[in-house]
Design a protein around this motif. Structure first.
Motif, PDB file in Angstrom:
ATOM      1  N   TYR A  51      36.674  45.281  20.514  1.00  0.00           N
ATOM      2  CA  TYR A  51      36.943  46.576  19.893  1.00  0.00           C
ATOM      3  C   TYR A  51      36.193  47.702  20.592  1.00  0.00           C
ATOM      4  CZ  TYR A  51      36.969  50.222  16.300  1.00  0.00           C
ATOM      5  OH  TYR A  51      37.099  51.408  15.632  1.00  0.00           O
ATOM      6  N   TRP A  73      40.977  46.817  14.940  1.00  0.00           N
ATOM      7  CA  TRP A  73      41.209  46.108  16.196  1.00  0.00           C
ATOM      8  C   TRP A  73      42.607  46.422  16.738  1.00  0.00           C
ATOM      9  CZ3 TRP A  73      38.392  42.345  19.015  1.00  0.00           C
ATOM     10  CH2 TRP A  73      39.125  41.600  19.927  1.00  0.00           C
ATOM     11  N   THR A  74      43.617  46.360  15.860  1.00  0.00           N
ATOM     12  CA  THR A  74      45.001  46.564  16.293  1.00  0.00           C
ATOM     13  C   THR A  74      45.202  47.971  16.834  1.00  0.00           C
ATOM     14  OG1 THR A  74      45.763  44.969  14.635  1.00  0.00           O
ATOM     15  CG2 THR A  74      47.393  46.480  15.555  1.00  0.00           C
ATOM     16  N   ARG A 106      43.383  48.281  20.114  1.00  0.00           N
ATOM     17  CA  ARG A 106      44.047  47.506  21.178  1.00  0.00           C
ATOM     18  C   ARG A 106      45.311  48.214  21.646  1.00  0.00           C
ATOM     19  NH1 ARG A 106      46.523  42.108  19.205  1.00  0.00           N
ATOM     20  NH2 ARG A 106      47.929  43.661  18.309  1.00  0.00           N
ATOM     21  N   HIS A 146      40.628  43.765  11.477  1.00  0.00           N
ATOM     22  CA  HIS A 146      41.800  43.616  12.325  1.00  0.00           C
ATOM     23  C   HIS A 146      42.621  44.905  12.385  1.00  0.00           C
ATOM     24  CE1 HIS A 146      45.846  42.209  13.562  1.00  0.00           C
ATOM     25  NE2 HIS A 146      45.153  41.357  14.293  1.00  0.00           N
ATOM     26  N   GLU A 147      42.597  45.688  11.307  1.00  0.00           N
ATOM     27  CA  GLU A 147      43.312  46.967  11.326  1.00  0.00           C
ATOM     28  C   GLU A 147      42.712  47.881  12.397  1.00  0.00           C
ATOM     29  OE1 GLU A 147      43.212  48.607   7.438  1.00  0.00           O
ATOM     30  OE2 GLU A 147      44.016  46.814   6.464  1.00  0.00           O
ATOM     31  N   LEU A 177      37.290  39.934   8.473  1.00  0.00           N
ATOM     32  CA  LEU A 177      38.077  39.846   9.697  1.00  0.00           C
ATOM     33  C   LEU A 177      39.452  40.474   9.515  1.00  0.00           C
ATOM     34  CD1 LEU A 177      37.245  36.251  11.002  1.00  0.00           C
ATOM     35  CD2 LEU A 177      36.312  38.433  11.768  1.00  0.00           C
ATOM     36  N   THR A 178      40.003  40.350   8.302  1.00  0.00           N
ATOM     37  CA  THR A 178      41.289  40.977   8.035  1.00  0.00           C
ATOM     38  C   THR A 178      41.167  42.496   8.041  1.00  0.00           C
ATOM     39  OG1 THR A 178      41.935  39.077   6.694  1.00  0.00           O
ATOM     40  CG2 THR A 178      43.197  41.095   6.405  1.00  0.00           C
ATOM     41  N   ASP A 210      47.147  38.372  10.768  1.00  0.00           N
ATOM     42  CA  ASP A 210      46.568  39.693  10.979  1.00  0.00           C
ATOM     43  C   ASP A 210      45.075  39.693  10.750  1.00  0.00           C
ATOM     44  OD1 ASP A 210      49.058  40.606  11.548  1.00  0.00           O
ATOM     45  OD2 ASP A 210      49.445  41.421   9.564  1.00  0.00           O
ATOM     46  N   SER A 211      44.393  38.682  11.202  1.00  0.00           N
ATOM     47  CA  SER A 211      42.933  38.659  11.172  1.00  0.00           C
ATOM     48  C   SER A 211      42.437  38.289  12.564  1.00  0.00           C
ATOM     49  CB  SER A 211      42.403  37.658  10.133  1.00  0.00           C
ATOM     50  OG  SER A 211      42.763  36.341  10.508  1.00  0.00           O
ATOM     51  N   ILE A 212      41.223  38.668  12.846  1.00  0.00           N
ATOM     52  CA  ILE A 212      40.671  38.423  14.181  1.00  0.00           C
ATOM     53  C   ILE A 212      40.378  36.932  14.318  1.00  0.00           C
ATOM     54  CG2 ILE A 212      38.777  38.968  15.734  1.00  0.00           C
ATOM     55  CD1 ILE A 212      38.542  41.641  14.305  1.00  0.00           C
TER      56      ILE A 212
END
Length: 903
Positions: A671, A620-621, A624, A617-618, A613-614, A325-327
């Motif tokens: 993003y 980002w998710t 996305r 990622h939140e 990055l973690t 769960d990181s980019i």
């Protein structure tokens, strides 16, 4: 029967190996009832399982401990059932850029088959036996190969059951807390964290020593290493600790090799401890892959050089979310401090912050600033292109050094854009922006007249500094000092003096110059700018606490300068306290999504990259997932566009082009692009709705115009004296009326109805043109008939009166002229009054015709209008009567229905 080719076919094909190493490969073939001790023993002795199937598996060993593992299995198999057969042969382990493992072995070995017996057997390849005759308690004896095996000189292993065959692998663990020991928060936080870690050491009975805030422990076997790292990672997880028990610590697991377990151990490892990321243990790739399931190997950065299995990486638990769960972004190592040894300075470039060069060699001195919409453009670059861009940057800098920046910036691709973004993270401290800031006084220009240079010598000196070489700096320093004597109140000269000292790497004198400049300027923004530059000096000299305090002072004066807030975040990350900045990072990204890519691509954030990055990622998710939903909405918009408009329609061509561009944007993994898809989809949807509304209104108006034209045609043709001649005209008129009636019976807000009504327009226009042509003839006949009737009526009326006068008046004059005293008229008539009568009749007829024509011409328009109006009134009256009859019929039907429902 197990086939080795079946395992090899499932392995990825490694074309460009990032890492590779020679070692021992075990092809393990077993029966279904084989004990799990086989798998566990290979795992405990440092075996890495590369691929497995039901009845066979492929293992790789980095060291000769493979012989110790086989010896233990042979001894165990002498007393326990172990239906398995193992081949040992040399091979090459390879890893690609995605971390996938593959085996490169001799072609003659790849097609083997193996028949497994009830007893445990080991076959050793002759190349694997080379130089291994000195292994204690292990010897080799010839053995015949089986059918399906490669025809080489295989040998079996003969072991001495009295030997322990213990693994030779061992490690040292070094844990170092971040921060200053004089800080009260450090004292309380490290005390609680130390108790947690010491509890793990006591549980596993591990030897440990503490020296100068370094905690060192000895790990005797691989099982203990796995257990300790799992417990440590769970302990270091902030959410698993109580408030006050957490403190960020750097953890390193190093092979023992020639290291001694003493206070000098941290120095002997050879790492720069002030640049390591906390919480996630550092370990070599070789040892990381031995940890097996439950751990995730995380690369530190991308390096253009061939990586080694002894290079450092991070490991984390697969249930912590930071791995999956990181980019997946890898920073170029040439942009970070990772290449420095422990003895090198931690300071970087004052201008751009990159630590691979100093301010004197900074590419920002010679390159033009990036475009104003730099971060917007980077928001349209796919993540894979960003990773590829970092690889190209790594390659260019590895090949050409600092000159590689010029090659990178000369392009027009995503790599050039990424390079510009990397160099644009510190705009307030870059010499290339100074002229613009001086002109605008730190305010963005909003158009209009551009500010001009004043007569200060600072402008010429600034241009000289931008082009000056290292040999020219002493002379330029003297010129600036002499100019200051004549312009002592010009703060800009002091600022130039500070930048010159920066390029000479004399940071204390540069700080004094910036401080003096701040005291001379009356402009608050310039004062804050000078203080910011002082903070940058603190930051690049490694005094992060002073830099954070200075940035905080600047932020109190200029709260809208998010660059200052960003530098404070960077300083905390450089100190190792990335967790403390995650909330600020999230807030900045929420306020302005363009900050996302800045956090993603800044080399200065290397020490906290994994945590950042973690956290990102939140965002980002969610973005996305939103973009994926919007992709469905885009397809729906395309379908809706096709339903409403034909491909030839201008609105279709314009919207279809925009929707194609938006669909392409939705496929970009970025993003900012994800968010833009949502915003632009809403805009396009509103635009499409507006176009549909306009088209519907235009269509309605068009049909209203058609109705008006048709009504005019009907009114013109309503008074026609020869109805039998209107068959074709009536047929076309009725068809037009039917098209209009069907159009008004449809819902224009439905695409199918809209298209149906719109498709009838060509036919409608053709019929109207035909009706207008026919109407010209009808109008001529109608108007001619009406004119003739009016003229005939007037003529007949006048002719009757004239004829009556001629037939009555002339005889009366002839016979009764004397009595009526009209003798003079009798004399005019003469002896042949009937000839005169004929002349009078002709005159009366001609006069009647002329007068009738004149009168008809004068009253024709008025009479025609009255007749048309009368016909219109009669038609409307009959229409109202028809509607009234329909209404009464409906009321009767409704009344009957209600009566039937009443009990």
């Amino acid at each position: 029967m197990p086939r080795l080719s079946s395992l090899l076919s499932r392995l990825p094909e490694i074309k460009n190996a990032r890492m590779a190493t020679m070692g021992h490969v075990l092809w393990v073939c077993r029966q279904e009832n084989c004990s799990s001790a086989l798998h566990q023993t290979l795992l405990n002795y440092g075996g890495m399982q590369v691929m497995a199937e039901e009845d066979q598996s492929l293992w790789f060993f980095f060291t000769d401990d493979v012989f110790l593992a086989l010896a233990r299995l042979i001894i165990w198999g002498n007393f326990n059932a172990l239906p398995a057969c193992i081949e040992l042969f040399p091979s090459r382990l390879q890893f690609d850029n995605k971390g996938r493992a593959g085996i490169d072995m001799d072609n003659s070995l790849q097609t083997q088959e193996m028949l497994v017996n009830e007893r445990f057997e080991v076959f050793v390849h002759p190349k694997s036996r080379e130089g291994k005759k000195g292994l204690p308690g292990i010897d080799f004896e010839p053995i015949s190969s089986r059918q399906g095996m490669s025809p080489v000189d295989w040998a079996a292993i003969r072991v001495d059951s009295r030997m322990p065959y213990a693994s030779t692998q061992a490690w040292f663990i070094v844990i170092h807390p971040l921060g200053s020991p004089l800080d009260k928060r450090f004292q309380s936080g490290w005390e609680g964290m130390f108790k947690r870690i010491d509890g793990i050491l006591q549980t596993h009975k591990m030897k440990s020593i503490v020296h100068e805030n370094f905690l060192m422990a000895a790990v005797d076997n691989l099982l203990m290493l796995r257990t300790f790292l799992r417990d440590y990672l769970q302990c270091a997880a902030k959410e698993n600790l109580e408030q006050g028990d957490y403190w960020p610590c750097v953890c390193v697991a190093a092979d023992r090799k020639n290291l001694n377990f003493n206070a000098e151990l941290p120095k002997k490892i050879g790492l720069q401890w002030d640049n390591l990321m906390p919480n996630y243990p550092y370990i070599s790739y070789r040892n990381a892959y031995l940890l097996g399931e439950g751990f995730i190997v995380k690369d530190l950065k991308y390096s253009g050089e061939q990586a080694s299995m002894d290079s450092w990486c991070n490991v984390l638990l697969d249930d912590q979310g930071a791995g999956t769960d990181s980019i997946p972004l890898l920073m170029a190592s040439r942009l970070t401090a990772g290449g420095r040894t422990s003895g090198e300075s931690a300071s970087g470039c004052f201008y751009c912050g990159i630590q691979s060069h100093r301010a004197r060699e900074c590419p920002t001195r010679s390159c033009m600033p990036g475009p104003p919409d730099l971060w917007e453009k980077l928001g349209a670059v796919d993540l894979d292109e960003i990773n590829e861009g970092f690889r190209r940057i790594e390659g260019a800098l590895s090949k050409s050094g600092n000159a590689g920046y010029g090659e990178l910036l000369a392009g027009e691709d995503a790599t050039a854009l990424l390079t510009q973004a990397v160099l644009a993270n510190t705009p307030l401290s870059q010499l290339r922006h100074v002229e613009r800031y001086w002109l605008t006084r730190m305010h963005e220009s909003e158009g209009g007249e551009q500010p001009q240079h004043d007569d200060s010598p600072c402008w010429k000196l600034l241009r000289t500094l931008l082009t000056a070489t290292a040999e020219n700096l002493p002379e330029l320093e003297k010129r600036i000092a002499e100019t200051i004597l004549h312009h002592q109140r010009d703060s800009r000269l002091r600022m130039l003096q500070g930048f010159l000292q920066v390029e000479k790497n004399d940071l204390p004198r540069a700080s004094n110059a910036f401080r003096e400049a701040a005291g001379l300027t009356p402009i608050p923004a310039f004062q804050a700018w000078h203080e910011y530059l002082q903070a940058r000096l603190w930051e690049e000299s490694g005094h992060y606490s002073q830099a954070i305090e200075q940035y905080s002072q600047v932020l109190r004066v200029m709260p809208d300068w998010h660059d200052v807030l960003y530098r404070g975040i960077v300083c905390r990350v450089k100190m190792g306290f990335a967790e403390q900045t995650l909330d600020q990072i999230g807030k900045l990204v929420k306020e302005d999504p363009l900050w996302f890519n800045r956090f993603l691509t800044d080399p200065a954030l290397e020490r906290g990259q994994l945590q950042i990055l973690t956290t990102l990622h939140e965002f980002w998710t969610k973005a996305r997932q939103s973009a994926e939903t919007e992709h469905v909405n885009i397809n729906e918009l395309e379908e809706r566009l096709k339903r409403w408009f034909s491909p030839e329609h201008p609105a279709y061509m314009l919207m279809e082009k925009k929707l194609r561009a938006l669909a392409a944007l939705s496929g970009i993994k970025n993003y900012v692009a994800f968010l833009r898809v949502k915003e632009e989809r809403k805009t396009l949807e509103a635009e499409l709705n507006e176009k549909i509304r306009v088209e519907v209104e235009e269509l309605r108006e068009q049909y209203k115009n058609y109705l008006t034209v048709l009504q005019g045609i009907r009114d013109e043709a309503s008074w026609f004296p020869f109805p039998g001649a209107l068959r074709e005209f009536s047929a076309e008129f009725n068809e037009c009326a039917g098209i209009i009636n069907r159009a008004y019976a449809c819902d224009f807000n439905e695409a199918e109805s809209f298209q149906t009504v719109r498709s009838a327009i060509p036919r409608m226009m053709k019929l109207l043109r035909s009706l207008k042509k026919r109407l010209k003839f009808l109008r001529m006949v109608r108007d001619g008939t009406l004119f003739g009737l009016i003229m005939a009526k007037t003529f007949i009326f006048l002719e009757i009166i004239g004829l009556a006068f001629c037939f009555i008046g002339v005889p009366a004059v002839v016979y009764f002229g004397d009595s009526l005293r009209l003798g003079w008229l009798q004399e005019i008539l003469g002896e042949n009054p009937w000839s005169v009568q004929k002349v009078l009749i002709a005159i009366v007829s001609i006069t009647s015709i002329g007068f009738a024509a004149l009168r008809s011409t004068l009253i024709f328009e008025r009479r025609r209008g009255k007749l048309l109006e009368k016909a219109r009134e009669q038609r409307e009256k009959s229409q109202q009567e028809r509607l009234e009859r329909i209404r009464r019929q409906r009321e009767m039907v409704d009344g009957q229905a209600k009566g039937e429902q009443t009990p």
